[in-house]
Scaffold this active site. Structure first.
Site, PDB file in Angstrom:
ATOM      1  N   MET A   8     -78.910-124.789 -42.595  1.00  0.00           N
ATOM      2  CA  MET A   8     -78.219-123.511 -42.833  1.00  0.00           C
ATOM      3  C   MET A   8     -77.403-123.638 -44.120  1.00  0.00           C
ATOM      4  O   MET A   8     -76.604-124.557 -44.279  1.00  0.00           O
ATOM      5  CB  MET A   8     -77.270-123.190 -41.673  1.00  0.00           C
ATOM      6  CG  MET A   8     -77.936-122.799 -40.371  1.00  0.00           C
ATOM      7  SD  MET A   8     -79.072-121.409 -40.498  1.00  0.00           S
ATOM      8  CE  MET A   8     -78.004-120.095 -41.103  1.00  0.00           C
TER       9      MET A   8
ATOM     10  N   ASP B  21     -81.942-121.574 -44.900  1.00  0.00           N
ATOM     11  CA  ASP B  21     -81.657-120.208 -44.445  1.00  0.00           C
ATOM     12  C   ASP B  21     -80.221-119.822 -44.785  1.00  0.00           C
ATOM     13  O   ASP B  21     -79.277-120.500 -44.369  1.00  0.00           O
ATOM     14  CB  ASP B  21     -81.881-120.175 -42.914  1.00  0.00           C
ATOM     15  CG  ASP B  21     -81.649-118.805 -42.301  1.00  0.00           C
ATOM     16  OD1 ASP B  21     -81.439-117.833 -43.035  1.00  0.00           O
ATOM     17  OD2 ASP B  21     -81.692-118.721 -41.048  1.00  0.00           O
TER      18      ASP B  21
ATOM     19  N   MET C 189     -79.681-118.582 -32.376  1.00  0.00           N
ATOM     20  CA  MET C 189     -78.265-118.919 -32.554  1.00  0.00           C
ATOM     21  C   MET C 189     -77.560-118.531 -31.275  1.00  0.00           C
ATOM     22  O   MET C 189     -76.805-117.554 -31.208  1.00  0.00           O
ATOM     23  CB  MET C 189     -77.712-118.164 -33.776  1.00  0.00           C
ATOM     24  CG  MET C 189     -78.218-118.760 -35.074  1.00  0.00           C
ATOM     25  SD  MET C 189     -78.115-117.596 -36.444  1.00  0.00           S
ATOM     26  CE  MET C 189     -79.612-116.670 -36.150  1.00  0.00           C
TER      27      MET C 189
ATOM     28  N   HIS D 257     -89.212-114.297 -40.005  1.00  0.00           N
ATOM     29  CA  HIS D 257     -88.065-114.968 -39.395  1.00  0.00           C
ATOM     30  C   HIS D 257     -87.302-113.956 -38.535  1.00  0.00           C
ATOM     31  O   HIS D 257     -87.001-112.852 -38.980  1.00  0.00           O
ATOM     32  CB  HIS D 257     -87.182-115.487 -40.539  1.00  0.00           C
ATOM     33  CG  HIS D 257     -86.026-116.324 -40.121  1.00  0.00           C
ATOM     34  ND1 HIS D 257     -86.126-117.685 -39.913  1.00  0.00           N
ATOM     35  CD2 HIS D 257     -84.726-116.019 -39.900  1.00  0.00           C
ATOM     36  CE1 HIS D 257     -84.939-118.169 -39.585  1.00  0.00           C
ATOM     37  NE2 HIS D 257     -84.070-117.190 -39.564  1.00  0.00           N
TER      38      HIS D 257
ATOM     39  N   MET E 256     -78.992-113.769 -32.017  1.00  0.00           N
ATOM     40  CA  MET E 256     -77.567-114.143 -31.925  1.00  0.00           C
ATOM     41  C   MET E 256     -76.984-113.602 -30.623  1.00  0.00           C
ATOM     42  O   MET E 256     -77.274-112.460 -30.251  1.00  0.00           O
ATOM     43  CB  MET E 256     -76.798-113.551 -33.103  1.00  0.00           C
ATOM     44  CG  MET E 256     -77.402-113.871 -34.459  1.00  0.00           C
ATOM     45  SD  MET E 256     -76.360-113.251 -35.779  1.00  0.00           S
ATOM     46  CE  MET E 256     -77.432-113.568 -37.206  1.00  0.00           C
TER      47      MET E 256
ATOM     48  N   ASP F  78     -83.841-113.545 -36.240  1.00  0.00           N
ATOM     49  CA  ASP F  78     -82.534-114.142 -35.923  1.00  0.00           C
ATOM     50  C   ASP F  78     -82.017-113.626 -34.598  1.00  0.00           C
ATOM     51  O   ASP F  78     -81.719-112.434 -34.464  1.00  0.00           O
ATOM     52  CB  ASP F  78     -81.534-113.797 -37.030  1.00  0.00           C
ATOM     53  CG  ASP F  78     -81.796-114.605 -38.274  1.00  0.00           C
ATOM     54  OD1 ASP F  78     -81.883-115.841 -38.163  1.00  0.00           O
ATOM     55  OD2 ASP F  78     -81.935-114.007 -39.357  1.00  0.00           O
TER      56      ASP F  78
ATOM     57  N   HIS G  40     -85.333-118.025 -34.757  1.00  0.00           N
ATOM     58  CA  HIS G  40     -84.135-118.850 -34.964  1.00  0.00           C
ATOM     59  C   HIS G  40     -83.102-118.469 -33.913  1.00  0.00           C
ATOM     60  O   HIS G  40     -82.513-117.398 -33.969  1.00  0.00           O
ATOM     61  CB  HIS G  40     -83.630-118.568 -36.400  1.00  0.00           C
ATOM     62  CG  HIS G  40     -82.377-119.289 -36.764  1.00  0.00           C
ATOM     63  ND1 HIS G  40     -81.637-118.952 -37.890  1.00  0.00           N
ATOM     64  CD2 HIS G  40     -81.722-120.325 -36.189  1.00  0.00           C
ATOM     65  CE1 HIS G  40     -80.596-119.748 -37.973  1.00  0.00           C
ATOM     66  NE2 HIS G  40     -80.613-120.585 -36.952  1.00  0.00           N
TER      67      HIS G  40
ATOM     68  N   SER H 119     -86.276-112.414 -43.232  1.00  0.00           N
ATOM     69  CA  SER H 119     -85.520-112.281 -41.991  1.00  0.00           C
ATOM     70  C   SER H 119     -85.512-110.804 -41.602  1.00  0.00           C
ATOM     71  O   SER H 119     -84.721-110.008 -42.101  1.00  0.00           O
ATOM     72  CB  SER H 119     -84.099-112.810 -42.228  1.00  0.00           C
ATOM     73  OG  SER H 119     -83.310-112.567 -41.111  1.00  0.00           O
TER      74      SER H 119
HETATM   75  C1  DX5 Z   1     -77.708-116.108 -40.675  1.00  0.00           C
HETATM   76  C2  DX5 Z   1     -79.164-115.934 -40.306  1.00  0.00           C
HETATM   77  C3  DX5 Z   1     -79.996-115.744 -41.521  1.00  0.00           C
HETATM   78  C4  DX5 Z   1     -79.624-114.503 -42.273  1.00  0.00           C
HETATM   79  C5  DX5 Z   1     -80.277-114.477 -43.604  1.00  0.00           C
HETATM   80  O1  DX5 Z   1     -76.957-116.287 -39.555  1.00  0.00           O
HETATM   81  O2  DX5 Z   1     -79.654-117.052 -39.628  1.00  0.00           O
HETATM   82  O3  DX5 Z   1     -81.384-115.821 -41.237  1.00  0.00           O
HETATM   83  O4  DX5 Z   1     -79.941-113.334 -41.555  1.00  0.00           O
HETATM   84  O5  DX5 Z   1     -79.719-113.427 -44.324  1.00  0.00           O
HETATM   85  P1  DX5 Z   1     -79.335-113.602 -45.856  1.00  0.00           P
HETATM   86  O6  DX5 Z   1     -80.556-114.063 -46.567  1.00  0.00           O
HETATM   87  O7  DX5 Z   1     -78.885-112.239 -46.231  1.00  0.00           O
HETATM   88  O8  DX5 Z   1     -78.240-114.631 -45.917  1.00  0.00           O
HETATM   89 ZN    ZN Z   2     -81.939-117.376 -39.494  1.00  0.00          ZN
END
Ligand code: DX5
Ligand code: ZN
Length: 216
Positions: free
Chosen positions: A136, A174, A67, A32, A36, A34, A65, A7
Site C-alpha cells: 500500500m 496500490d 480491507m 481491482h 472496506m 476495494d 482487496h 479500482s
Molecule cells: C485505498 C484503496 C485503493 C484506492 C485507490 O484504500 O485500496 O485501491 O481506492 O485509489 P487511488 O488510486 O485514488 O489512490
Molecule cells: Zn485497493
C-alpha cells in the site's frame, strides 16, 4: 507482464455497468475491487454482492482487496462471488497461513497486503505460499490520497527479496498512482499497478491507461 488494475469503485457508482463497459474498452489486465468494512479502515464500500454483480458483467479477472477485520470469516463468500485474486491484509489476520491455504483450496490466487508502516520483512514466512504481495502506497481507506514516496524503497526491497528467493510472486502497488508517477513505481520493481482516481477522474480512461502503459 506489467498489469494495470483500475479500482472500479472509484468510478461512478450510480452507473457501474457503464463504467465497466468504458473501462473494458481500455483493456485493463485486472479489475481491482476495494472492500472496506468501517472497522479495519475508516470507510465502508460494499460486500461480496458487488463482486458478484461485477463478475456477471465482465470476463476481466477480478482482483479483490479486502480491507476488513478478520477476513477469514468471509473468504469463501468472496471467492464464490468471483474473486480471481483475493488479497487480505497482514495486519488484519491472526492465522494468515491458514487463510492463504483456504483461498488456494477454493481455487483463487492468494495475495497479502501491507500498510505503509508495515515492513516488507514481515512477509518473509508467508512469501512462499502466496501469488501476490500488495504494497500500500497510501493508508488504506480512501481513494484520491497522495502517493507516499517512501513506498518506493519498500517496493525496491521487496523486488530484491523476490529475485533472491527465485519466486514468481507478483508485486502490486496500490494508492495514489497516476500517469505522472507510474514510471517511478515501475522503476522500483512493481508489476501490477492499481489506480482509482488516477484513471476515473480523467475524461478518457483508455487514453489514460494507454499513457500509463507507455510510461511503464
Ligand atoms: C485505498 C484503496 C485503493 C484506492 C485507490 O484504500 O485500496 O485501491 O481506492 O485509489 P487511488 O488510486 O485514488 O489512490
Ligand atoms: Zn485497493
Amino acid at each position: 507482464m506489467k498489469k494495470i488494475a483500475p479500482s472500479i469503485l472509484s468510478g461512478n457508482l450510480l452507473n457501474l455497468a457503464a463504467e465497466i463497459k468504458l473501462i473494458e474498452e481500455a483493456a485493463p489486465d485486472l479489475i481491482h475491487i476495494d472492500i472496506m468494512d468501517g472497522i479495519f479502515v475508516p470507510n465502508i464500500t460494499a460486500g461480496w454482492n458487488i463482486v458478484e454483480a461485477i463478475k456477471s458483467r465482465t470476463d476481466i479477472p477480478l482482483d479483490v482487496h479486502l480491507m476488513i477485520d478478520r477476513p477469514e470469516r468471509y473468504i469463501k463468500q468472496f471467492v464464490k462471488s468471483g474473486a480471481d485474486i483475493l488479497t487480505v491484509h497482514y495486519e488484519g489476520a491472526i492465522h494468515l497461513h491458514r487463510m492463504v491455504e483456504t483461498i488456494r483450496e477454493l481455487d483463487a490466487s492468494p495475495g497479502v497486503a501491507i500498510n505503509p508502516a508495515t515492513p516488507v520483512d514481515f512477509l518473509s514466512e508467508i512469501l512462499n505460499y502466496i501469488d501476490l504481495v500488495l504494497i500500500m502506497s497510501v493508508n488504506p481507506g480512501f481513494s484520491g490520497q497522495d502517493f507516499i514516496y517512501s513506498s518506493l524503497f519498500k517496493i525496491e526491497k521487496m523486488r530484491k527479496i523476490i529475485i533472491q528467493r527465485e519466486l514468481e510472486t507478483f508485486l502490486e502497488v496500490d494508492g495514489g498512482i497516476k500517469v505522472v508517477n507510474i514510471a517511478d513505481v515501475a522503476n522500483s520493481g512493481a508489476d501490477i499497478f492499481v489506480s482509482g482516481s488516477g484513471i476515473f477522474n480523467t475524461d478518457d480512461y483508455k487514453k489514460t491507461i494507454d499513457e500509463m502503459r507507455e510510461r511503464i
